[in-house]
Design an enzyme around this catalytic site. Structure first.
Site, PDB file in Angstrom:
ATOM      1  N   ASN A 150       0.810  -1.235   0.000  1.00  0.00           N
ATOM      2  CA  ASN A 150       0.000   0.000   0.000  1.00  0.00           C
ATOM      3  C   ASN A 150       0.838   1.278   0.000  1.00  0.00           C
ATOM      4  OD1 ASN A 150       0.745  -0.440   2.651  1.00  0.00           O
ATOM      5  ND2 ASN A 150      -1.229   0.108   3.521  1.00  0.00           N
ATOM      6  N   LYS A 173      12.205  -7.759   1.629  1.00  0.00           N
ATOM      7  CA  LYS A 173      11.335  -8.377   0.623  1.00  0.00           C
ATOM      8  C   LYS A 173      10.101  -7.491   0.486  1.00  0.00           C
ATOM      9  CE  LYS A 173       7.819 -10.962   0.770  1.00  0.00           C
ATOM     10  NZ  LYS A 173       6.942 -10.389  -0.279  1.00  0.00           N
ATOM     11  N   GLU A 249       4.351  -3.331  12.530  1.00  0.00           N
ATOM     12  CA  GLU A 249       3.320  -2.326  12.221  1.00  0.00           C
ATOM     13  C   GLU A 249       2.181  -3.099  11.597  1.00  0.00           C
ATOM     14  OE1 GLU A 249       3.417   0.681  13.059  1.00  0.00           O
ATOM     15  OE2 GLU A 249       5.527   1.149  13.347  1.00  0.00           O
ATOM     16  N   CYS A 283      -3.414   1.282   6.764  1.00  0.00           N
ATOM     17  CA  CYS A 283      -3.689   0.769   8.116  1.00  0.00           C
ATOM     18  C   CYS A 283      -4.151   1.877   9.052  1.00  0.00           C
ATOM     19  CB  CYS A 283      -2.483   0.041   8.663  1.00  0.00           C
ATOM     20  SG  CYS A 283      -0.989   1.014   8.542  1.00  0.00           S
TER      21      CYS A 283
HETATM   22  P1  ADP Z   1      -1.857  -7.758   2.868  1.00  0.00           P
HETATM   23  O1  ADP Z   1      -3.086  -8.587   3.111  1.00  0.00           O
HETATM   24  O2  ADP Z   1      -2.059  -6.330   3.029  1.00  0.00           O
HETATM   25  O3  ADP Z   1      -1.117  -8.131   1.613  1.00  0.00           O
HETATM   26  P2  ADP Z   1       0.031  -9.272   4.349  1.00  0.00           P
HETATM   27  O4  ADP Z   1       0.352  -9.207   5.787  1.00  0.00           O
HETATM   28  O5  ADP Z   1      -0.539 -10.534   3.805  1.00  0.00           O
HETATM   29  O6  ADP Z   1      -0.907  -8.047   4.080  1.00  0.00           O
HETATM   30  O7  ADP Z   1       1.300  -8.932   3.480  1.00  0.00           O
HETATM   31  C1  ADP Z   1       2.301  -8.033   3.848  1.00  0.00           C
HETATM   32  C2  ADP Z   1       3.650  -8.592   3.460  1.00  0.00           C
HETATM   33  O8  ADP Z   1       3.830  -9.834   4.139  1.00  0.00           O
HETATM   34  C3  ADP Z   1       3.813  -8.894   1.973  1.00  0.00           C
HETATM   35  O9  ADP Z   1       5.141  -8.579   1.609  1.00  0.00           O
HETATM   36  C4  ADP Z   1       3.582 -10.393   1.899  1.00  0.00           C
HETATM   37  O10 ADP Z   1       4.241 -10.999   0.824  1.00  0.00           O
HETATM   38  C5  ADP Z   1       4.197 -10.851   3.220  1.00  0.00           C
HETATM   39  N1  ADP Z   1       3.697 -12.127   3.736  1.00  0.00           N
HETATM   40  C6  ADP Z   1       2.487 -12.684   3.607  1.00  0.00           C
HETATM   41  N2  ADP Z   1       2.407 -13.869   4.255  1.00  0.00           N
HETATM   42  C7  ADP Z   1       3.634 -14.074   4.825  1.00  0.00           C
HETATM   43  C8  ADP Z   1       4.216 -15.107   5.638  1.00  0.00           C
HETATM   44  N3  ADP Z   1       3.541 -16.187   6.010  1.00  0.00           N
HETATM   45  N4  ADP Z   1       5.508 -14.965   6.027  1.00  0.00           N
HETATM   46  C9  ADP Z   1       6.205 -13.875   5.663  1.00  0.00           C
HETATM   47  N5  ADP Z   1       5.724 -12.871   4.917  1.00  0.00           N
HETATM   48  C10 ADP Z   1       4.457 -12.964   4.490  1.00  0.00           C
END
Ligand code: ADP
Length: 475
Positions: A150, A173, A249, A283
């Site tokens: 976002n 990442k 966050e 958020c």
């Molecule tokens: P949103 O629903 O807003 O995408 P997420 O928390 O799913 O929020 O995603 C935020 C970040 O976390 C992204 O970079 C996503 O690739 C990463 N992400 C999602 N699932 C995992 C996980 N199990 N472990 C580590 N990173 C993750």
């Protein structure tokens, strides 16, 4: 892409291969380009390189680091227009918002360039005459981050700037939806003279793999994450094994409160900015509106009229104020929450329709009650539910009745109430008579299940420093 002037910003793009990742434009679903995918081995190798690079970086002075960071800041601002375009292409937000985010993201680089110089230790009066006691602050080492889509630039610089200023190296990442902004920002850091392997971007569709790798790696001392509370929990659990420092966050469920003594026009302006920025996908977006009975009708009408004037479309087009949602999943969730609210008795005051592609009409719902799922869940879409309230005590209870505690907002002109309510709200941040409160000079962060730690301000630097106590004996 043809309007990007500085093509070095897109040097991350690669040919389409079996493993490359397609980046698409959420406004029209077209593929913008391909980026490489890093596997576990490649990421481990980069962590190793970041570890080596950090040793030399930690030995530089804060002043030397600041010189590079100031050049980086300047390059970010010099390339503001190109960066904004890239961001709108991959993220969808209106160009004006993207420009704003580039400036906001860059502000952390400028701020922490200077704040890094103030990582003071202390000398402490000794209780024993033969000793002298002092503390010094040292970088934690390699810091790793996982960031969301976002705010593709700001969520990286808000973490990378304090990390680099403190003397850490930084590996991130980015969300797979918005990697181009991340690579562009890193490319400008390189052009500013940041030595190799200090700001490392890794990309893969296997977020779970990266999360596990970062959390388990003995070479990473700190994890900083911005994203959903659910993923935050997973990362905290995984980090327990190696007892890593974490900053989180996470999600929010921001109340936006309008008291009967509020300036209603100001409240409407703040409500629009807070709710509909980034199509409601932040958020800190106002998630639920509590409006006093005496001004409920006036506020709802003025708010709905203002919302009806928002312009939906491709963020690259002039005058567009609401872009697409990030993906189909986001659109489905928005639709589900809207359907549930209407079934539970909410009334659509304006908007209320999903449009073609990933667009959704900005919507105001009235006749909403506190227990509806649209009030209890984080919406992350352009719907504003408006709830009627009568007294301050029960209002505060409703406002605090959530697992979240990130941002909150209220409008009042009564000075006693301003202090009373600001202190009573169980949130990390309170906006009083203001709907947009983020700035590099103030600590951003949440309480309860909205997170741990702060970003920006002097507190933001603390997250990347260890305090070491040195005892000088035998004097
Ligand atoms: P949103 O629903 O807003 O995408 P997420 O928390 O799913 O929020 O995603 C935020 C970040 O976390 C992204 O970079 C996503 O690739 C990463 N992400 C999602 N699932 C995992 C996980 N199990 N472990 C580590 N990173 C993750």
């Amino acid at each position: 892409m043809d309007k990007i002037k500085n093509m070095s910003l897109l040097s991350c793009l690669c040919e389409k291969t079996a493993s490359s990742i397609a980046v698409t434009n959420p406004a029209n679903d077209q593929v913008i380009g391909f980026i490489p995918s890093h596997d576990n081995t490649a990421i481990q190798q980069r962590i190793g390189l970041a570890k080596e690079a950090q040793k030399a970086w930690a030995k530089t002075t804060a002043k030397q680091r600041a010189e590079i960071m100031h050049r980086w800041y300047q390059l970010l601002m010099d390339n503001q227009e190109d960066l904004a375009r890239i961001m709108t292409l991959e993220q969808g937000k209106p160009l004006a918002e993207s420009r704003g985010e580039v400036a906001y993201g860059a502000s952390f680089v400028q701020w922490f360039a200077e704040e890094g110089k103030r990582a003071y230790g202390e000398t402490v009066p000794t209780p024993l005459a033969d000793r002298r006691i002092m503390t010094i602050r040292q970088p934690v080492g390699v810091a790793a981050a996982i960031t969301p889509w976002n705010f593709p630039i700001a969520m990286i610089t808000r973490k990378a700037a304090p990390a680099l200023a403190a003397g850490c190296s930084f590996i991130v990442k980015p969300a797979i939806q918005t990697p181009l902004s991340a690579f562009a920002v890193a490319e400008l850091a390189r052009q500013a003279g940041l030595p190799e392997n200090l700001l490392v971007i890794v990309t893969t569709e296997d977020a779970v793999m990266v999360g596990e790798l970062f959390c388990q790696s003995p070479d990473i001392q700190k994890i900083s994450f911005t994203g959903s509370t659910n993923v935050g929990r997973i990362l905290m659990r995984q980090s327990a094994e190696s007892v890593k420092r974490v900053s989180m966050e996470l999600g929010g469920n921001a109340p936006f409160i309008v008291f009967d003594d509020a300036d209603i026009n100001l409240a409407v302006k703040g409500a629009i900015a807070s709710k509909f920025r980034n199509a409601g996908q932040t958020c800190v977006c106002a998630n639920r509106f509590y409006v006093h009975d005496a001004v409920y009708d006036e506020f709802s009408e003025k708010f709905s009229n203002a919302v009806a004037e928002l312009e939906i479309g491709n963020g690259l087009e002039a005058n567009v104020t609401i872009g697409p949602l990030i993906d189909e999943k986001a659109k489905e969730k928005t639709q589900r929450l809207l359907n549930d609210a209407v079934n539970e008795g909410a009334m659509v005051s304006t908007g209320g329709h999903a449009l073609d592609g990933q667009f959704f009409e900005p919507t105001v719902l009235t006749n909403v009650t506190h227990l509806m799922s649209i009030v209890q869940e984080e919406i992350f879409g352009p719907i504003a539910p408006v709830i009627r309230f009568n007294d301050e005590t029960s209002l505060i209870e409703m406002a605090n009745d959530t697992i979240y505690g990130l941002a909150s907002y209220f409008y009042s002109r009564d000075i006693n109430r301003v202090f009373r309510v600001a202190e009573a709200l169980d949130y990390g941040m309170v906006g009083v008579n203001e709907g947009i409160i983020s700035t590099e000079v103030a600590p951003f962060g949440g309480v309860k299940q909205s997170g741990i730690g702060r970003e920006g301000a002097s507190q933001g630097l603390d997250e990347y420093l260890n305090t070491k106590y040195i005892c000088l004996g035998g004097m």
